[in-house]
Design a protein around this motif. Structure first.
Motif, mmCIF file in Angstrom:
data_model
loop_
_atom_site.group_PDB
_atom_site.id
_atom_site.type_symbol
_atom_site.label_atom_id
_atom_site.label_comp_id
_atom_site.label_asym_id
_atom_site.label_seq_id
_atom_site.Cartn_x
_atom_site.Cartn_y
_atom_site.Cartn_z
ATOM 1 N N THR A 425 0.848 -1.190 0.000
ATOM 2 C CA THR A 425 0.000 0.000 0.000
ATOM 3 C C THR A 425 0.887 1.245 0.000
ATOM 4 N N GLY A 426 0.659 2.127 -0.956
ATOM 5 C CA GLY A 426 1.499 3.314 -1.068
ATOM 6 C C GLY A 426 2.711 3.056 -1.936
ATOM 7 N N MET A 427 3.744 3.867 -1.777
ATOM 8 C CA MET A 427 4.941 3.758 -2.602
ATOM 9 C C MET A 427 5.897 2.709 -2.041
ATOM 10 N N PRO A 428 6.559 1.933 -2.910
ATOM 11 C CA PRO A 428 7.554 0.958 -2.441
ATOM 12 C C PRO A 428 8.715 1.651 -1.726
ATOM 13 N N GLN A 429 9.113 1.124 -0.554
ATOM 14 C CA GLN A 429 10.122 1.772 0.281
ATOM 15 C C GLN A 429 11.113 0.744 0.812
ATOM 16 N N VAL A 430 12.268 1.260 1.300
ATOM 17 C CA VAL A 430 13.279 0.415 1.917
ATOM 18 C C VAL A 430 14.122 1.284 2.848
ATOM 19 N N LEU A 431 14.607 0.691 3.958
ATOM 20 C CA LEU A 431 15.471 1.385 4.919
ATOM 21 C C LEU A 431 16.873 0.779 4.888
ATOM 22 N N ALA A 453 15.202 9.750 1.815
ATOM 23 C CA ALA A 453 14.590 10.018 3.116
ATOM 24 C C ALA A 453 15.483 9.561 4.249
ATOM 25 N N VAL A 454 15.144 9.984 5.481
ATOM 26 C CA VAL A 454 15.660 9.419 6.728
ATOM 27 C C VAL A 454 14.448 9.132 7.610
ATOM 28 N N SER A 455 14.572 8.121 8.472
ATOM 29 C CA SER A 455 13.397 7.703 9.247
ATOM 30 C C SER A 455 13.834 7.012 10.532
ATOM 31 N N TYR A 456 12.958 7.090 11.549
ATOM 32 C CA TYR A 456 13.134 6.251 12.727
ATOM 33 C C TYR A 456 12.792 4.809 12.346
ATOM 34 N N ARG A 457 13.331 3.868 13.100
ATOM 35 C CA ARG A 457 13.100 2.457 12.766
ATOM 36 C C ARG A 457 11.666 2.022 13.071
ATOM 37 N N LYS A 462 3.144 -0.869 7.028
ATOM 38 C CA LYS A 462 2.187 -1.369 6.051
ATOM 39 C C LYS A 462 1.604 -0.266 5.173
ATOM 40 N N ARG A 463 1.329 0.903 5.733
ATOM 41 C CA ARG A 463 0.690 1.962 4.951
ATOM 42 C C ARG A 463 1.443 3.287 4.983
ATOM 43 N N SER A 464 2.386 3.428 5.864
ATOM 44 C CA SER A 464 3.056 4.711 6.047
ATOM 45 C C SER A 464 3.990 5.016 4.878
ATOM 46 N N GLU A 465 4.076 6.296 4.507
ATOM 47 C CA GLU A 465 5.001 6.750 3.468
ATOM 48 C C GLU A 465 5.965 7.763 4.062
ATOM 49 N N PHE A 466 7.225 7.737 3.604
ATOM 50 C CA PHE A 466 8.241 8.653 4.127
ATOM 51 C C PHE A 466 7.775 10.107 3.944
ATOM 52 N N GLY A 467 7.914 10.872 5.018
ATOM 53 C CA GLY A 467 7.509 12.283 4.980
ATOM 54 C C GLY A 467 6.054 12.501 5.298
ATOM 55 N N GLY A 468 5.262 11.424 5.370
ATOM 56 C CA GLY A 468 3.843 11.566 5.648
ATOM 57 C C GLY A 468 3.499 11.399 7.115
ATOM 58 N N ASN A 469 4.498 11.464 7.998
ATOM 59 C CA ASN A 469 4.274 11.276 9.430
ATOM 60 C C ASN A 469 5.363 12.028 10.187
ATOM 61 N N ASP A 470 5.311 11.951 11.528
ATOM 62 C CA ASP A 470 6.295 12.672 12.349
ATOM 63 C C ASP A 470 7.497 11.812 12.711
ATOM 64 N N LYS A 471 7.684 10.703 11.973
ATOM 65 C CA LYS A 471 8.816 9.826 12.231
ATOM 66 C C LYS A 471 9.789 9.761 11.049
ATOM 67 N N LEU A 483 9.388 16.916 2.548
ATOM 68 C CA LEU A 483 8.192 16.440 3.243
ATOM 69 C C LEU A 483 8.520 16.085 4.686
ATOM 70 N N PHE A 484 7.622 16.508 5.599
ATOM 71 C CA PHE A 484 7.680 16.078 6.993
ATOM 72 C C PHE A 484 6.290 16.219 7.587
ATOM 73 N N ASN A 485 5.790 15.116 8.143
ATOM 74 C CA ASN A 485 4.478 15.123 8.777
ATOM 75 C C ASN A 485 3.398 15.612 7.811
ATOM 76 N N SER A 486 3.520 15.209 6.523
ATOM 77 C CA SER A 486 2.574 15.558 5.444
ATOM 78 C C SER A 486 2.608 17.030 5.064
ATOM 79 N N LYS A 487 3.568 17.792 5.580
ATOM 80 C CA LYS A 487 3.715 19.201 5.191
ATOM 81 C C LYS A 487 4.793 19.309 4.123
ATOM 82 N N GLU A 488 4.487 20.071 3.072
ATOM 83 C CA GLU A 488 5.397 20.190 1.942
ATOM 84 C C GLU A 488 6.097 21.549 1.948
#
Length: 555
Positions: A425-431, A453-457, A462-471, A483-488
């Motif tokens: 669900t959403g865009m394919p991602q990898v850490l 992107a950078v992200s917390y572990r 399952k549904r989260s996209e980088f930059g669309g949350n506060d992590k 993008l950060f927390n859905s703000k552009e």
């Protein structure tokens, strides 16, 4: 006679072959026919003035009386001498037929490639062959409608090459191309105008919103800068007071030690002075004893002299023992001043350590405030090796090049199920596998639609996209947004194929750079507080296959 009563509401010129439609309004025959031709697809025809609808299409009948009145009005206008304001000025389009002082053109003909005043335009109203010509508002650019190769009117449009052409071009240079009439191309593009207008209006609203926000930004910047200045001033004052307090304590200790050592030196000096005087008396007695003639008296005095000599020996052995042991807490000699030299060296070493600590501590601050762009060599000292975590990789991503490259694949990759794997669900991602703390720098070579992107572990998988949350924090290289927390945040300037990422975890600095062969250009900088270790990330647009990204090996 009111001349406006004989003006066509569509072309705003005198009626030509006037006709009246069922609602009573009159138009040029050609004007109302062109208007209704645009409504053929609906099979409902309307009056341009009152909007009354007719179905089927009304039959047009010439209004004989109105046509006669129009002809009389034309003759009256043509027989009267032109007013001074009717003559063409340098900035006006002049009539191409007038001789001598030229009149202002009222219309231009695209077929004749000429402009006409009202008198010389009359044949286009009277002659049936000329009535088919397309008249437009007076224009200085009529020659742009003439083909430079064949000197013919360009009334066709080549969709293959996206340019206007004449009919000779269509059988020569543009033979076999997708060509249509200019009117047909114009009609198609005009149909697109509402959508384009809506898009431009939406963009305008976004820009106005951004402008309104930016108008408030100076006050926010000044407030933030004022707060930072006050905070830094207080902290530096606290450090200065702390150093002053320590300086005072060290000075007091030195003065106390100085007083102690001086007292000890004075005591030893008094003792030595007493010993010197005693020894001098013994020497005088010894010299006198040598001259004594009385044997008994000599023996008695010699015995008492032996006792003084033993006392002197005790003093000498005590002094030599002090010299061998060196200065102690109980007694010191004049060489005790060397102890203060050690204090001086220790304070100098402390100053050097404080200076180094301050410079290292202020490095992130200088990076944030310095107007000069740091060089790539500066960042390479923090180069970090990045590899991708096969446990987190989405099923549409294929890892290669030692797990440093990720490529989007249409085919579903067969990875085992794992709770840390990013869902479909959403865009394919990898850490990445590496935990990022302290100062880190890495570069990504991208192709296609790839985000960095950078992200917390503990980001939702399952549904989260980088930059669309506060992590997580992301850079969308295709849409040019951070993008950060859905703000552009919009990014100005192009984003090349290589993106550099600098992280100072403890200082809360995250910066994205466009990296070229010669220089680096800042794309976006984030100042925040990181509460967990970070991991490098990539995301891909699912509709663009063969997109890939490679974490480069940096020297």
């Amino acid at each position: 006679m009111d001349k406006n009563a004989f003006v066509c509401p569509i072309c705003l010129d005198l009626l030509k072959d006037p006709v009246t439609i069922p609602c009573g309004h009159s138009y040029c025959r050609n004007c109302i026919q062109q208007h209704w031709a645009q409504e053929d697809n609906k099979q409902v025809y309307s009056c341009p003035e009152c909007r009354q609808s007719f179905s089927p299409r009304p039959v047009l009948v010439k209004h004989i009386m109105l046509a006669s009145l129009v002809e009389q009005l034309k003759k009256t206008r043509l027989s009267a001498p032109p007013a001074d304001h009717c003559y063409a000025r340098p900035e006006d389009v002049s009539c191409d037929v007038c001789t001598g002082r030229k009149l202002k053109a009222v219309q231009s003909c695209l077929q004749c490639v000429a402009s006409y005043c009202e008198r010389h335009l009359q044949p286009h109203h009277d002659a049936a062959a000329l009535q088919k010509h397309q008249l437009v508002a007076p224009s200085h650019t009529l020659q742009e409608n003439i083909c430079s190769h064949h000197h013919k009117v360009m009334d066709l449009f080549c969709r293959t090459d996206q340019q206007s052409i004449c009919y000779l071009c269509s059988v020569e240079q543009h033979k076999g191309h997708d060509t249509v009439s200019s009117a047909s191309e114009r009609a198609q593009r005009q149909a697109e105008l509402p959508a384009k207008r809506a898009l431009l209006l939406q963009s305008l609203q976004h820009k106005e919103k951004d402008l309104k926000r930016l108008q408030q930004e100076p006050q926010e910047i000044s407030r933030s800068a004022r707060t930072a200045v006050q905070h830094s001033e207080h902290r530096f004052k606290e450090m200065a007071l702390l150093l002053e307090k320590k300086r005072s304590e060290v000075e007091q200790q030195i003065r106390t030690e100085e007083k102690t050592q001086l007292n000890q030196v004075q005591e030893l000096q008094l003792q030595l002075q007493q010993d010197v005087r005693g020894l001098k008396r013994s020497l005088s007695v010894l010299d006198t004893l040598a001259l004594t003639q009385d044997h008994n008296q000599f023996i008695q005095r010699f015995t008492s002299l032996s006792t003084d000599t033993q006392s002197a020996g005790l003093v000498r052995s005590h002094t030599e023992r002090i010299k061998k042991k060196g200065p102690t807490s109980q007694t010191r000699n004049v060489t005790g001043a060397r102890g203060f030299e050690k204090v001086t060296r220790a304070v100098s070493e402390l100053r050097d350590r404080v200076q180094l600590t301050v410079e290292e501590g202020l490095a992130p601050v200088q990076l944030l405030l310095s107007p000069a762009q740091p060089s790539r060599e500066h960042f390479l000292q923090f180069a970090t090796h990045i590899t991708l975590d096969p446990i987190s990789v989405n099923n549409h991503l294929c890892l290669s090049d030692g797990k440093r490259r990720a490529t989007y694949m249409d085919e579903h990759q067969k990875y085992p199920d794992h709770p840390d794997r990013f869902g479909d669900t959403g865009m394919p991602q990898v850490l990445s596998r590496e935990r990022l703390t302290g100062r880190c720098y890495w570069e990504v070579e991208r192709r296609g639609y790839v985000g960095v992107a950078v992200s917390y572990r503990d980001i939702e998988r399952k549904r989260s996209e980088f930059g669309g949350n506060d992590k997580s924090w992301g850079l969308d290289c295709h849409m040019k947004t951070a993008l950060f927390n859905s703000k552009e945040s919009q990014i100005s300037g192009p984003i090349g194929s290589r993106v550099g990422v600098y992280l100072d975890h403890s200082a809360g600095v995250l910066a994205f750079y466009n990296v070229s062969e010669r220089k680096m250009r800042l794309l976006h900088r984030e100042q925040t507080t990181f509460t967990q270790p970070l991991y490098a990330g990539l995301w891909f647009c699912a509709c663009i296959p063969e997109s890939s990204a490679l974490f480069l090996k940096l020297r």
